[in-house]
Design a protein around this motif. Structure first.
Motif, PDB file in Angstrom:
ATOM      1  N   ALA A 161       5.734 -14.658   5.353  1.00 52.32           N
ATOM      2  CA  ALA A 161       6.166 -15.479   4.214  1.00 52.32           C
ATOM      3  C   ALA A 161       7.597 -15.955   4.412  1.00 52.32           C
ATOM      4  O   ALA A 161       8.404 -15.284   5.067  1.00 52.32           O
ATOM      5  CB  ALA A 161       6.049 -14.664   2.937  1.00 52.32           C
ATOM      6  N   ASN A 162       7.880 -17.149   3.866  1.00 46.17           N
ATOM      7  CA  ASN A 162       9.230 -17.724   3.863  1.00 46.17           C
ATOM      8  C   ASN A 162       9.761 -18.034   5.260  1.00 46.17           C
ATOM      9  O   ASN A 162      10.984 -18.107   5.457  1.00 46.17           O
ATOM     10  CB  ASN A 162      10.215 -16.798   3.134  1.00 46.17           C
ATOM     11  CG  ASN A 162       9.809 -16.554   1.689  1.00 46.17           C
ATOM     12  OD1 ASN A 162       9.466 -17.503   0.968  1.00 46.17           O
ATOM     13  ND2 ASN A 162       9.824 -15.298   1.277  1.00 46.17           N
ATOM     14  N   THR A 163       8.834 -18.171   6.225  1.00 45.99           N
ATOM     15  CA  THR A 163       9.242 -18.569   7.576  1.00 45.99           C
ATOM     16  C   THR A 163       9.157 -20.092   7.698  1.00 45.99           C
ATOM     17  O   THR A 163       8.075 -20.671   7.499  1.00 45.99           O
ATOM     18  CB  THR A 163       8.336 -17.919   8.623  1.00 45.99           C
ATOM     19  OG1 THR A 163       8.416 -16.498   8.511  1.00 45.99           O
ATOM     20  CG2 THR A 163       8.738 -18.332  10.034  1.00 45.99           C
ATOM     21  N   TYR A 187       7.767 -26.704   6.217  1.00 43.06           N
ATOM     22  CA  TYR A 187       7.129 -26.029   5.086  1.00 43.06           C
ATOM     23  C   TYR A 187       7.185 -24.515   5.305  1.00 43.06           C
ATOM     24  O   TYR A 187       7.482 -24.017   6.391  1.00 43.06           O
ATOM     25  CB  TYR A 187       5.686 -26.486   4.914  1.00 43.06           C
ATOM     26  CG  TYR A 187       4.784 -26.208   6.111  1.00 43.06           C
ATOM     27  CD1 TYR A 187       3.961 -25.077   6.147  1.00 43.06           C
ATOM     28  CD2 TYR A 187       4.747 -27.092   7.200  1.00 43.06           C
ATOM     29  CE1 TYR A 187       3.142 -24.831   7.235  1.00 43.06           C
ATOM     30  CE2 TYR A 187       3.927 -26.846   8.283  1.00 43.06           C
ATOM     31  CZ  TYR A 187       3.132 -25.717   8.301  1.00 43.06           C
ATOM     32  OH  TYR A 187       2.316 -25.464   9.383  1.00 43.06           O
ATOM     33  N   ILE A 188       6.902 -23.763   4.228  1.00 40.18           N
ATOM     34  CA  ILE A 188       6.838 -22.295   4.289  1.00 40.18           C
ATOM     35  C   ILE A 188       5.630 -21.824   3.502  1.00 40.18           C
ATOM     36  O   ILE A 188       5.087 -22.557   2.669  1.00 40.18           O
ATOM     37  CB  ILE A 188       8.116 -21.645   3.712  1.00 40.18           C
ATOM     38  CG1 ILE A 188       8.255 -21.997   2.230  1.00 40.18           C
ATOM     39  CG2 ILE A 188       9.356 -22.005   4.509  1.00 40.18           C
ATOM     40  CD1 ILE A 188       9.378 -21.248   1.537  1.00 40.18           C
ATOM     41  N   PHE A 189       5.223 -20.583   3.790  1.00 42.37           N
ATOM     42  CA  PHE A 189       4.207 -19.897   2.975  1.00 42.37           C
ATOM     43  C   PHE A 189       4.925 -18.941   2.039  1.00 42.37           C
ATOM     44  O   PHE A 189       5.824 -18.203   2.455  1.00 42.37           O
ATOM     45  CB  PHE A 189       3.221 -19.128   3.858  1.00 42.37           C
ATOM     46  CG  PHE A 189       2.371 -20.020   4.737  1.00 42.37           C
ATOM     47  CD1 PHE A 189       1.370 -20.818   4.183  1.00 42.37           C
ATOM     48  CD2 PHE A 189       2.565 -20.050   6.115  1.00 42.37           C
ATOM     49  CE1 PHE A 189       0.586 -21.624   4.987  1.00 42.37           C
ATOM     50  CE2 PHE A 189       1.782 -20.853   6.925  1.00 42.37           C
ATOM     51  CZ  PHE A 189       0.784 -21.645   6.376  1.00 42.37           C
ATOM     52  N   LYS A 190       4.550 -18.953   0.792  1.00 45.76           N
ATOM     53  CA  LYS A 190       5.178 -18.051  -0.167  1.00 45.76           C
ATOM     54  C   LYS A 190       4.732 -16.597   0.057  1.00 45.76           C
ATOM     55  O   LYS A 190       5.422 -15.665  -0.332  1.00 45.76           O
ATOM     56  CB  LYS A 190       4.850 -18.484  -1.601  1.00 45.76           C
ATOM     57  CG  LYS A 190       5.515 -19.776  -2.001  1.00 45.76           C
ATOM     58  CD  LYS A 190       5.245 -20.084  -3.470  1.00 45.76           C
ATOM     59  CE  LYS A 190       5.974 -21.350  -3.898  1.00 45.76           C
ATOM     60  NZ  LYS A 190       5.721 -21.659  -5.328  1.00 45.76           N
ATOM     61  N   GLU A 191       3.573 -16.421   0.656  1.00 47.73           N
ATOM     62  CA  GLU A 191       3.046 -15.091   0.997  1.00 47.73           C
ATOM     63  C   GLU A 191       2.642 -15.081   2.465  1.00 47.73           C
ATOM     64  O   GLU A 191       2.480 -16.150   3.078  1.00 47.73           O
ATOM     65  CB  GLU A 191       1.859 -14.710   0.112  1.00 47.73           C
ATOM     66  CG  GLU A 191       2.181 -14.646  -1.367  1.00 47.73           C
ATOM     67  CD  GLU A 191       0.938 -14.332  -2.202  1.00 47.73           C
ATOM     68  OE1 GLU A 191      -0.180 -14.354  -1.638  1.00 47.73           O
ATOM     69  OE2 GLU A 191       1.099 -14.071  -3.413  1.00 47.73           O
ATOM     70  N   ASN A 192       2.498 -13.867   3.027  1.00 51.39           N
ATOM     71  CA  ASN A 192       1.996 -13.797   4.397  1.00 51.39           C
ATOM     72  C   ASN A 192       0.676 -14.533   4.500  1.00 51.39           C
ATOM     73  O   ASN A 192      -0.205 -14.363   3.651  1.00 51.39           O
ATOM     74  CB  ASN A 192       1.795 -12.343   4.820  1.00 51.39           C
ATOM     75  CG  ASN A 192       3.105 -11.577   4.943  1.00 51.39           C
ATOM     76  OD1 ASN A 192       4.167 -12.192   5.068  1.00 51.39           O
ATOM     77  ND2 ASN A 192       3.036 -10.262   4.950  1.00 51.39           N
ATOM     78  N   CYS A 193       0.552 -15.330   5.547  1.00 51.38           N
ATOM     79  CA  CYS A 193      -0.666 -16.116   5.727  1.00 51.38           C
ATOM     80  C   CYS A 193      -1.436 -15.543   6.911  1.00 51.38           C
ATOM     81  O   CYS A 193      -1.020 -15.715   8.068  1.00 51.38           O
ATOM     82  CB  CYS A 193      -0.318 -17.569   5.965  1.00 51.38           C
ATOM     83  SG  CYS A 193      -1.768 -18.654   6.152  1.00 51.38           S
TER      84      CYS A 193
END
Length: 265
Positions: free
Chosen positions: A244-246, A255-261
């Protein structure tokens, strides 16, 4: 003369009869009390009847016996007065499990019956053999053939060889000695053990007694490498994830993912 000889034989026969209150009392050529003016009358029943005292000489006789005989003796010096006391020392004839009967008798000069030297057997605790096999002559880990190491183990009654893989090799068989293979990419190997590095998933290929390990990096997404949870050894690619947040950048933007994807098949 013949009758006298028969009487002597009869006396010796009685002298070494077994006593019901003790174990394995018998004449033993290798043990006993000897010396100038030393009289050995090693019959336990006689010794107890006439009253013997323990000769607390260094060693004080056999220890840890399961069966024993008593070596009874006295010193008959010219004066007679100081040599009239009868003494005994225990000598082992058998040992309990975990103990070994001494092959060579101990020889100790009596402190009390000064004319007597006493030989007796004792039992010592078995701590393992002292001679290692030729394949493993030392107790330290030593490199040997086929990417293995070997050492001698002396904690059992019979010393034996113990094997392991050398550093940077892992064990690929359950054989003894094991089959050792070079550590694959993306893995860490230590003397037979193997761990896939973080950010990989593991494949175990089993063929009879042999197991080969492959460590495969997690897929990437737009140049960002997927990873796995720390200190895990997963065999599922779906355990790989983009944290997340990478920040991830492609032709459209960042873009980023708010949670682990997690990876999905």
């Amino acid at each position: 003369m013949q009758n006298k000889f028969i009487k002597i034989l009869s006396f010796l026969t009685v002298l070494f009869l077994y006593n019901s209150g003790a174990q394995a009392v018998s004449a033993m050529v290798s043990v006993g009390a000897t010396g100038t003016n030393c009289v050995d009358f090693s019959d336990e029943s006689t010794c107890n009847t006439i009253g013997c005292v323990l000769d607390r000489t260094s060693g004080i006789g056999g220890q840890n016996c399961s069966g024993y005989e008593l070596i009874c003796y006295r010193s008959e010096t010219s004066g007679g007065a100081t040599g009239s006391t009868n003494y005994y020392v225990k000598s082992c004839t058998s040992c309990p499990t975990g103990y070994t009967l001494s092959i060579t008798p101990k020889s100790v000069k009596s402190k009390y019956a000064s004319a007597c030297t006493v030989k007796f057997k004792t039992c010592t605790k078995t701590t393992g053999g002292t001679v290692c096999p030729s394949n493993c002559p030392t107790t330290s880990w030593t490199n040997t053939t086929s990417n293995r190491q070997v050492r001698c183990v002396t904690t059992s009654k019979v010393p034996s060889c113990e094997y392991r893989c050398q550093k940077n090799y892992y064990k690929t068989s359950t054989l003894n000695p094991p089959t050792c293979t070079a550590c694959p990419r993306y893995a860490t190997c230590s003397y037979g053990d193997i761990l896939c590095n973080r950010g990989t998933w593991r494949t175990n290929t089993i063929n009879g007694l042999y197991t080969r390990v492959t460590c495969t990096p997690c897929p990437s997404l737009d140049g960002v490498q997927g990873t796995t949870a720390p200190n895990t050894q997963t065999v599922y690619i779906t355990a790989c994830y983009i944290p997340a947040n990478t920040p991830i950048t492609n032709s459209i933007g960042t873009y980023i993912f708010k949670e682990n994807c997690n990876y999905s098949n």
